[in-house]
Write a protein that holds these residues in place. Sequence first.
Motif, PDB file in Angstrom:
ATOM      1  N   PRO A 158      73.194  63.065  58.428  1.00  0.00           N
ATOM      2  CA  PRO A 158      74.308  62.956  58.981  1.00  0.00           C
ATOM      3  C   PRO A 158      75.126  64.021  59.778  1.00  0.00           C
ATOM      4  CG  PRO A 158      74.716  62.895  56.639  1.00  0.00           C
ATOM      5  CD  PRO A 158      73.261  63.165  56.953  1.00  0.00           C
ATOM      6  N   SER A 187      76.806  59.618  59.918  1.00  0.00           N
ATOM      7  CA  SER A 187      77.869  60.288  59.358  1.00  0.00           C
ATOM      8  C   SER A 187      79.022  59.188  59.599  1.00  0.00           C
ATOM      9  CB  SER A 187      78.343  61.561  60.105  1.00  0.00           C
ATOM     10  OG  SER A 187      79.523  61.968  60.091  1.00  0.00           O
ATOM     11  N   THR A 236      79.376  62.573  50.222  1.00  0.00           N
ATOM     12  CA  THR A 236      79.191  64.135  50.369  1.00  0.00           C
ATOM     13  C   THR A 236      80.270  64.728  49.625  1.00  0.00           C
ATOM     14  OG1 THR A 236      78.368  63.770  52.562  1.00  0.00           O
ATOM     15  CG2 THR A 236      79.553  65.939  52.127  1.00  0.00           C
ATOM     16  N   LYS A 312      75.517  63.931  48.011  1.00  0.00           N
ATOM     17  CA  LYS A 312      75.199  65.108  49.019  1.00  0.00           C
ATOM     18  C   LYS A 312      75.653  66.209  48.813  1.00  0.00           C
ATOM     19  CE  LYS A 312      74.330  65.761  54.020  1.00  0.00           C
ATOM     20  NZ  LYS A 312      75.094  66.705  54.434  1.00  0.00           N
ATOM     21  N   ASP A 367      67.935  68.853  52.440  1.00  0.00           N
ATOM     22  CA  ASP A 367      68.007  69.343  53.861  1.00  0.00           C
ATOM     23  C   ASP A 367      68.490  70.904  53.862  1.00  0.00           C
ATOM     24  OD1 ASP A 367      70.989  69.653  53.894  1.00  0.00           O
ATOM     25  OD2 ASP A 367      71.087  67.479  54.401  1.00  0.00           O
ATOM     26  N   GLY A 369      67.631  73.983  57.065  1.00  0.00           N
ATOM     27  CA  GLY A 369      66.903  75.064  57.680  1.00  0.00           C
ATOM     28  C   GLY A 369      65.579  74.644  57.692  1.00  0.00           C
ATOM     29  N   ARG A 371      62.478  73.475  59.885  1.00  0.00           N
ATOM     30  CA  ARG A 371      62.295  73.593  61.245  1.00  0.00           C
ATOM     31  C   ARG A 371      60.535  73.412  61.638  1.00  0.00           C
ATOM     32  NH1 ARG A 371      66.733  73.051  60.623  1.00  0.00           N
ATOM     33  NH2 ARG A 371      68.529  74.578  61.217  1.00  0.00           N
ATOM     34  N   GLY A 390      68.983  68.268  60.355  1.00  0.00           N
ATOM     35  CA  GLY A 390      70.328  68.281  61.139  1.00  0.00           C
ATOM     36  C   GLY A 390      70.225  68.713  62.524  1.00  0.00           C
TER      37      GLY A 390
HETATM   38  C1  FMN Z   1      77.362  69.621  63.774  1.00  0.00           C
HETATM   39  C2  FMN Z   1      77.203  69.308  62.169  1.00  0.00           C
HETATM   40  C3  FMN Z   1      77.992  68.275  61.534  1.00  0.00           C
HETATM   41  C4  FMN Z   1      77.748  67.887  60.568  1.00  0.00           C
HETATM   42  N1  FMN Z   1      78.349  66.763  60.030  1.00  0.00           N
HETATM   43  C5  FMN Z   1      78.193  66.257  58.847  1.00  0.00           C
HETATM   44  C6  FMN Z   1      78.878  65.214  58.269  1.00  0.00           C
HETATM   45  O1  FMN Z   1      79.581  64.484  59.152  1.00  0.00           O
HETATM   46  N2  FMN Z   1      78.407  64.744  57.024  1.00  0.00           N
HETATM   47  C7  FMN Z   1      77.632  65.534  56.053  1.00  0.00           C
HETATM   48  O2  FMN Z   1      77.625  64.978  54.916  1.00  0.00           O
HETATM   49  N3  FMN Z   1      76.910  66.398  56.639  1.00  0.00           N
HETATM   50  C8  FMN Z   1      77.361  66.875  57.921  1.00  0.00           C
HETATM   51  N4  FMN Z   1      76.359  68.025  58.260  1.00  0.00           N
HETATM   52  C9  FMN Z   1      75.471  68.685  57.343  1.00  0.00           C
HETATM   53  C10 FMN Z   1      74.234  67.769  57.771  1.00  0.00           C
HETATM   54  O3  FMN Z   1      74.166  66.231  57.200  1.00  0.00           O
HETATM   55  C11 FMN Z   1      72.887  68.655  56.976  1.00  0.00           C
HETATM   56  O4  FMN Z   1      73.344  68.989  55.806  1.00  0.00           O
HETATM   57  C12 FMN Z   1      72.790  70.002  57.707  1.00  0.00           C
HETATM   58  O5  FMN Z   1      72.651  70.023  59.003  1.00  0.00           O
HETATM   59  C13 FMN Z   1      71.250  70.352  57.333  1.00  0.00           C
HETATM   60  O6  FMN Z   1      70.912  71.599  57.752  1.00  0.00           O
HETATM   61  P1  FMN Z   1      70.013  71.869  59.053  1.00  0.00           P
HETATM   62  O7  FMN Z   1      71.060  71.707  60.254  1.00  0.00           O
HETATM   63  O8  FMN Z   1      69.688  73.374  59.056  1.00  0.00           O
HETATM   64  O9  FMN Z   1      68.927  71.057  59.380  1.00  0.00           O
HETATM   65  C14 FMN Z   1      76.731  68.328  59.708  1.00  0.00           C
HETATM   66  C15 FMN Z   1      75.914  69.439  60.353  1.00  0.00           C
HETATM   67  C16 FMN Z   1      76.191  69.898  61.584  1.00  0.00           C
HETATM   68  C17 FMN Z   1      75.304  71.101  62.042  1.00  0.00           C
END
Ligand code: FMN
Length: 439
Positions: A158, A187, A236, A312, A367, A369, A371, A390
Amino acid sequence: MEKPTPLKSLEISDRGMIARRRFLNFLAASPLVATPMVASTIASILASMPDRSLAQSYDVLRSSARTLGPDGIITAAGDALNVFEFEPAAKKAVLAQEAPAHWGYLESGVDGDVTRDANNAAYARYNIRAKRLIDARKVDTSVKIFGETWRSPIFLCPVSSLGAFDAEAGVTAARAAGKRGHQMILSTVDNASIADVSKAHGSPAWFQLYPTDNWAVTQALVSRAEAAGCPAIVLTVDRQGGRNTETLFRMRRQDQRDCSGCHTPGFANEVSRKANFAGIDVSKVTNLYGTGMTWSFVDRLRGIVKGKLLLKGIVTGADAKEALRHGVDGLLVSNHGGRAEESGQATIGVLAEIVDAVGGRIPVLIDGGVRRGTDVLKALAVGAAAVGIGRPYVWGLASFGEPGVDRVLQILDDEFITIMRQTGALNVGQITRDTVTRV
Ligand SMILES: Cc1cc2nc3c(=O)[nH]c(=O)nc-3n(C[C@H](O)[C@H](O)[C@H](O)COP(=O)(O)O)c2cc1C
């Protein structure tokens, strides 16, 4: 020109296909036809050959056909060789819209971004043990989670406000994910609704829940998701209070736009462009994240969620055990991509502790990192049931829309299949702790 490879040493027994590939390689190398256009056409034919040809698809022609911009940045999704190449392409696209604050929002961790970077760097602490002399031409990457079969263990995390990166927001990402058989968690605060996203996905997406601090709103969000067929609610739990998203704040200073049109203070204004809140009375809400939540909130939520309930943001074995006691169906090990606390703790580093704490009673997803396909394999080896990405898919989305997300997933799938073959794993169940060693 390279000498043709003797048939018997190839991993692929389909002689017709090999003959075609040899012929194409011969054509490409011939001075008569090796113009960039012909080479590029041949490269796309080679790239489009089915999965059977994967072992050979890392072809020299692939890169020779790339058109990079003068800045060395990819100009088409298909040109990317790995997911990292989407990051500068996305940055370029977002800055071209004069929206540096949006770029800062996507990239930011908290404080010095140490945890954000640690998430990825920690995968290097695991080495993969290759296994030889196993016929791994046919590899099954599917996983079964709560009875749902996902073609790949890689799912979309999300990410709020995808509308900042694509006009259709989560709908575009869902379309790409659905076509490739990847699951997606939407999300609460995406611009697109759970119903539209599930439709675009082709099957119900999961719903990430920010419950707010008003129970009536929590209930309304859950019922809306369940009415759209959503089989799993993902609460979350890692956002208590504020956070110091320094990278965002720095980029915000460079943004010359008047942002007050979209970012008007007050909760009702904040969610006025968030489709999941449409028609819900949010007048009593003061906080999106439900700051002050405790395990009794989980109990209360458990009481209304008809399908599966996941948490989460769990990062310790003790909290994982507590979750079991409160009837939670699954966990997503996450530190919000380093956007919650600046712990310095990578999620992969705590995965084993959590997997061992729940002892196989509920699935544990992860989740942060991820890549590379090798990262996916490492997380599965330590015990994850599925692995989320993400930022990488948002880079794809921001730079090239649906084809960008599609290519990000294709690259990760291809890398994952390739490393599965090298470890002799014919299906995901054969990826075990023996598949990796900790350095
Ligand atoms: C711009 C952004 C917005 C995010 N928004 C949410 C969200 O609305 N709800 C949530 O549970 N996690 C949110 N996350 C966290 C992601 O769900 C996820 O845990 C994370 O991006 C994983 O890491 P990565 O970006 O290194 O792959 C967000 C992450 C980013 C980068």
